[in-house]
Design an enzyme around this catalytic site. Structure first.
Site, PDB file in Angstrom:
ATOM      1  N   ASP A 151       0.820  -1.203   0.000  1.00 62.04           N
ATOM      2  CA  ASP A 151       0.000   0.000   0.000  1.00 62.04           C
ATOM      3  C   ASP A 151       0.855   1.255   0.000  1.00 62.04           C
ATOM      4  O   ASP A 151       0.506   2.254  -0.612  1.00 62.04           O
ATOM      5  CB  ASP A 151      -0.943   0.009   1.212  1.00 62.04           C
ATOM      6  CG  ASP A 151      -0.186  -0.040   2.534  1.00 62.04           C
ATOM      7  OD1 ASP A 151       0.872  -0.686   2.590  1.00 62.04           O
ATOM      8  OD2 ASP A 151      -0.668   0.563   3.516  1.00 62.04           O
TER       9      ASP A 151
ATOM     10  N   TRP B  63     -11.780  -6.123  -1.351  1.00 60.70           N
ATOM     11  CA  TRP B  63     -10.442  -6.508  -0.889  1.00 60.70           C
ATOM     12  C   TRP B  63     -10.254  -8.019  -1.147  1.00 60.70           C
ATOM     13  O   TRP B  63      -9.396  -8.419  -1.917  1.00 60.70           O
ATOM     14  CB  TRP B  63     -10.264  -6.148   0.585  1.00 60.70           C
ATOM     15  CG  TRP B  63      -9.820  -4.727   0.791  1.00 60.70           C
ATOM     16  CD1 TRP B  63      -8.587  -4.312   1.192  1.00 60.70           C
ATOM     17  CD2 TRP B  63     -10.580  -3.530   0.594  1.00 60.70           C
ATOM     18  NE1 TRP B  63      -8.526  -2.932   1.249  1.00 60.70           N
ATOM     19  CE2 TRP B  63      -9.744  -2.430   0.892  1.00 60.70           C
ATOM     20  CE3 TRP B  63     -11.895  -3.268   0.201  1.00 60.70           C
ATOM     21  CZ2 TRP B  63     -10.166  -1.102   0.798  1.00 60.70           C
ATOM     22  CZ3 TRP B  63     -12.333  -1.949   0.100  1.00 60.70           C
ATOM     23  CH2 TRP B  63     -11.469  -0.890   0.396  1.00 60.70           C
TER      24      TRP B  63
ATOM     25  N   GLU C 268      -2.566   8.876  -0.825  1.00 57.77           N
ATOM     26  CA  GLU C 268      -3.556   7.968  -0.243  1.00 57.77           C
ATOM     27  C   GLU C 268      -4.915   8.648  -0.130  1.00 57.77           C
ATOM     28  O   GLU C 268      -5.948   8.068  -0.444  1.00 57.77           O
ATOM     29  CB  GLU C 268      -3.093   7.506   1.135  1.00 57.77           C
ATOM     30  CG  GLU C 268      -4.067   6.589   1.844  1.00 57.77           C
ATOM     31  CD  GLU C 268      -3.551   6.142   3.197  1.00 57.77           C
ATOM     32  OE1 GLU C 268      -3.999   5.092   3.678  1.00 57.77           O
ATOM     33  OE2 GLU C 268      -2.693   6.850   3.772  1.00 57.77           O
TER      34      GLU C 268
ATOM     35  N   GLU D  58       3.727   0.201   8.075  1.00 57.92           N
ATOM     36  CA  GLU D  58       2.660  -0.600   7.468  1.00 57.92           C
ATOM     37  C   GLU D  58       3.261  -1.381   6.305  1.00 57.92           C
ATOM     38  O   GLU D  58       3.746  -2.491   6.478  1.00 57.92           O
ATOM     39  CB  GLU D  58       1.498   0.298   7.025  1.00 57.92           C
ATOM     40  CG  GLU D  58       0.254  -0.475   6.641  1.00 57.92           C
ATOM     41  CD  GLU D  58      -0.972   0.433   6.561  1.00 57.92           C
ATOM     42  OE1 GLU D  58      -1.985  -0.053   6.056  1.00 57.92           O
ATOM     43  OE2 GLU D  58      -0.907   1.597   6.993  1.00 57.92           O
TER      44      GLU D  58
END
Length: 860
Positions: free
Chosen positions: A454, A521, A733, A460
């Site tokens: 991401d 997802w 983002e 992350e």
């Protein structure tokens, strides 16, 4: 004369260490009249024997291996020639194809495990060394190597490769990849030394957000290295290294993927990679039998992560604090490489950030990823150093502890990501739209670091399924992402739950995010392999992922309630709808269960279509019926009373693009409502992750091309071009990751490098430039430029499995001039603005057509 070029095995130009006994062959034909009638392949074995066989294939794309299956380590050379217009081409250049270790029993060397270090804190690297003797220089030699952790390796003082963070990140409990290296030229008769430096990486380092987790896959690190040498008589043996291994703590004193690397050059022993070094003070590591690794050893299918290019600073500033600030002009994933000369004991620290805020490094969005590297000099003279066991997302860096001018230090930023082949390009007459496309390219590069992540900067960097699900068409156009995605999809299948549940990110880490699978997802399990098949024509990806694809739709069936739609489940919905509050990015205009039901329909239809391709008609009937039941219930629930969704552009777009509404009149009303909602919103973006990739297509396909362009070219926030107007060099983002006053969005989830919202570039390729595949693998294409928005030119080119396809158009005086280049093996259907349709084959084609009056007005 016809030429056979670009011969590959399993799409690899370097076929050393293929992990299959029957690698498929691909090639391209150049300067060939059509059709090519047949082909032959010739295989030459190591002993000089050869065989020639006919190939039964419609073209040279992923042709089944025509020879006896390879065995482990077997090396052959393959050439291909084609019969075209009753004349044989010359043989292609030979491609060396060598099998990896195809059986788990081929491994005999142990896992070398250094002494355990403290848990739940940054740990040092380990140096591993083994000295061995060869009676003679080998005729050939191979090193099969991997690690639980990340490593660099060397032979006789020379680096094994330029890989970064090898062997990468997989679901280590299921799969551990290795690579094969030809080390023939690195070995010699007499004493030799193999050395490695090993660090935690993803295996046991801290990963995940909200503080992350330690030791996710184990409390140790280990190196697995099997060296095999072949003599002049063709006899191969494994060099026994086990008892020769020794270890000490390495010079990287504290290492973390998020934290950075602290390196003390004083701790690196002189000559440790040379024969004759005295390792008596080194410790004996633990040796674990390979069978205790507890996972499948698998030859890597994707390209390695390595430095791809280097960037020099575009500006340098001496700060009041004494630091040197460097602006590299581009947000990247990578590290700094510093060349300097420092006195012994002097430490140089390197700080990283994506943006500036209040004239300081904007580090708050990094959350708990400090991203600070340091180098402590041994005072031996000029050095060149770059971190080996970490990576950062940054545009700006500051050097702390440098006393002097930049003229005395040489700094560059190394751009690091998977070494994928570039395959797609776009240009147009609008510089900001071009910049949007270039920013998307960079965000893909920065986030394809072994797996599709991401973001590359904060604590992350996960393999989020939703991001790549929406971006897959763009990814497949821009780069040869097949290896990365094939490997990652194997982890998706490995980590699926027994009921078909797909984690929201893969590999899955229990770091606080809800376990429940979310629509859009989890649908990556069906949509990503289907997209890969559509864009590359590779049926094997569907065959390999078939159990996973079915399992996901079976899981969706468990979530369908009495009303026939998905309800009651954890859903992320149209994530990051601009209307959602910063603290709740899932609070979108569109009902999250509408999103979930729409995706259930799409995934079930994909599985039904896949069943047809695989010859499973029973499965086709089952999944087709399920898809239509949910589609009908979804229509009743949300699309009969359109007033209830009139202010939800994503809902309207899903109805059009996912085929939830089929009646022509109803689709017309739906399109009109969508255009009205977009106009009511001032042609600002009103969609999140789900709606953003499809809304321009929904507008264009429903007769509202002018609104699609107005939306696409909007520069006020929220819009695709707002970040461009703010100087962005990657995709953000959030639509407003940086506010108009230059301050950073106050939300805790703010990245300046996420590719998901850049998925719109697929629209630029297909609709603006007009290059769209209409059969798997670009065997057939549709060329239909749809000018608008004041653009006067656009072009797209794509390196397809058959060769380069190029489309370009210019608009002047109401006439569209269109040029199309088609490679051998591809047919093109060219649709002109005046309604003219032409079907053409290989070659260069030029057209000129008047623009209809309505489109003339729209392009002014």
């Amino acid at each position: 004369m016809t030429a056979v070029t670009g011969l590959r095995a399993e799409l690899r130009a370097d076929a050393l260490g293929v992990g299959t006994a029957a690698p498929r062959l691909s090639w391209r034909l150049e300067q060939a009249p059509e059709p090519a009638e047949q082909a032959e392949a010739r295989m030459v074995s190591a002993d000089g024997s050869s065989s020639t066989v006919p190939l039964v294939a419609p073209d040279g794309v992923l042709v089944d291996w025509p020879f006896p299956e390879l065995v482990s380590r077997q090396r052959v050379e393959v050439s291909v020639r084609a019969l075209v217009a009753r004349e044989w081409s010359d043989w292609s250049e030979p491609l060396a194809v060598e099998a990896a270790l195809l059986e788990q029993g081929d491994w005999s060397e142990p896992l070398v495990v250094p002494s355990a270090a403290a848990v739940h804190e940054l740990r040092p690297s380990h140096l591993l060394r083994a000295e061995f003797t060869l009676d003679e220089a080998p005729a050939s030699a191979r090193l099969y190597v991997t690690a639980q952790g990340v490593f660099t390796a060397a032979l006789n003082g020379g680096p094994l490769s330029d890989e970064h963070l090898a062997p990468g990140w997989t679901s280590y409990t299921h799969r551990l990849r290795y690579r094969v290296h030809d080390v023939t030229a690195m070995l010699r008769a007499g004493a030799n030394v193999i050395g490695a430096e090993l660090a935690d990486g993803w295996f046991r380092g801290r990963i995940g957000f909200d503080g992350g987790l330690w030791d996710v896959f184990g409390e140790h690190v280990g190196l697995l290295a099997q060296l095999e040498v072949t003599d002049a008589q063709g006899d191969t043996r494994v060099v026994p290294l086990g008892d020769a291994w020794r270890q000490i703590p390495g010079p990287a004193t504290r290492v973390g993927l998020y934290e950075g690397e602290s390196y003390d050059a004083r701790l690196l022993p002189d000559g440790w990679l040379e024969p004759g070094f005295d390792p008596s003070a080194w410790r004996v590591p633990q040796l674990r039998p390979v069978v205790e690794i507890g996972t499948v050893l698998e030859a890597a299918v994707g390209e390695p992560v390595r430095p791809i290019e280097s960037l020099r600073p575009v500006s340098v500033e001496k700060r009041p604090s004494g630091r040197l600030r460097l602006d590299f002009g581009q947000n990247i994933s990578g590290v700094l490489r510093v060349k300097a000369d420092l006195p012994a004991g002097r430490t140089l620290r390197m700080h990283h950030a994506e943006v500036l805020e209040n004239d300081e490094l904007g580090t708050r969005p990094l959350r708990e990823a400090p991203s600070i590297d340091s180098y402590t000099s041994d005072g031996s003279g000029p050095f060149s150093w770059a971190p080996r066991f970490t990576i950062h997302g940054f545009r700006y860096a500051e050097l702390e502890g440098w006393h002097g001018d930049l003229a005395d230090v040489d700094v560059e930023a190394l751009v690091i990501h998977t070494d994928m082949e570039r395959r797609g390009w776009f240009a147009c007459s609008d510089p900001m739209l071009e910049k949007l496309h270039e920013n998307t390219v960079w965000s893909m590069r920065d986030n394809f670091v072994d797996l599709p992540t991401d973001c590359p900067q904060r604590d992350e960097r996960m393999g989020w399924t939703g991001d790549i699900q929406v971006f897959a068409p763009a990814a497949e156009f821009l780069y040869g992402a097949d290896g990365v995605l094939t490997s990652w999809l194997r982890d998706v299948a490995a980590e699926q739950g027994s009921d078909g549940w797909v984690p929201n990110f893969v590999p899955w880490v229990e770091c606080g995010f809800p376990r429940g699978a979310s629509a859009a997802w989890g649908d990556a399990a069906t949509i990503v392999p289907w997209t890969m098949y559509q864009r590359r024509g590779d049926l094997s990806i569907l065959r390999e992922q078939w159990p996973s694809m079915k399992a996901w739709v079976d899981h969706l069936a468990l979530r369908v309630g009495p009303g026939g739609v998905v309800e009651g489940s954890m859903e992320l919905g149209d994530w990051l709808d601009p209307a959602a509050p910063p603290e709740n990015p899932a609070a979108a205009r569109t009902d999250k269960y509408l999103v979930a039901s729409a995706y259930a329909v799409r995934s079930a239809r994909i599985v039904a279509d896949t069943a047809v391709l695989l010859g499973d008609l029973e499965a086709e009937a089952h999944y087709r019926a399920f898809a239509e039941r949910v589609a009908e219930a979804t229509r009743r629930r949300w699309f009969e009373d359109l007033a209830s969704i009139a202010d939800a552009p994503t809902a309207l777009a899903l109805g059009l693009e996912f085929g939830l509404v089929e009646d022509p009149d109803a689709r017309r009303r739906l399109g009109d409502l969508l255009a009205a909602a977009v106009r009511e919103g001032g042609h600002h973006v009103q969609t999140g992750f789900v709606g953003t990739p499809i809304i321009c297509d929904a507008l264009a396909s429903s007769g509202h091309l002018d609104d699609a362009y107005a939306l696409l070219l909007q520069q006020e926030c929220p819009s695709w071009l707002y970040p461009v107007s703010m100087g962005a060099t990657t995709i953000w983002e959030r639509w407003d990751s940086m506010l108009p006053d230059g301050s950073i969005n106050p939300g805790g989830m703010t990245s300046f490098n996420h590719y998901a919202l850049g998925a719109v570039v697929d629209f630029l390729h297909r609709v603006v430039a007009g290059l769209a595949p209409s059969a798997p693998g670009y065997r057939e294409i549709t060329v239909q430029p749809r000018p608008g928005g004041g653009l006067t030119s656009a072009s797209a080119s794509h390196l397809s499995p058959f060769g380069m396809i190029a489309v370009s158009w210019e608009l002047a005086d109401g006439l569209l001039a269109l040029d199309v280049e088609v490679p051998t093996g591809v047919s093109a259907r060219v649709i002109l603005p005046d309604g003219g349709v032409h079907t053409v084959g290989a070659g260069a084609h030029h057209y000129s057509a008047p623009m209809p009056a309505a489109q003339k007005e729209a392009t002014r």
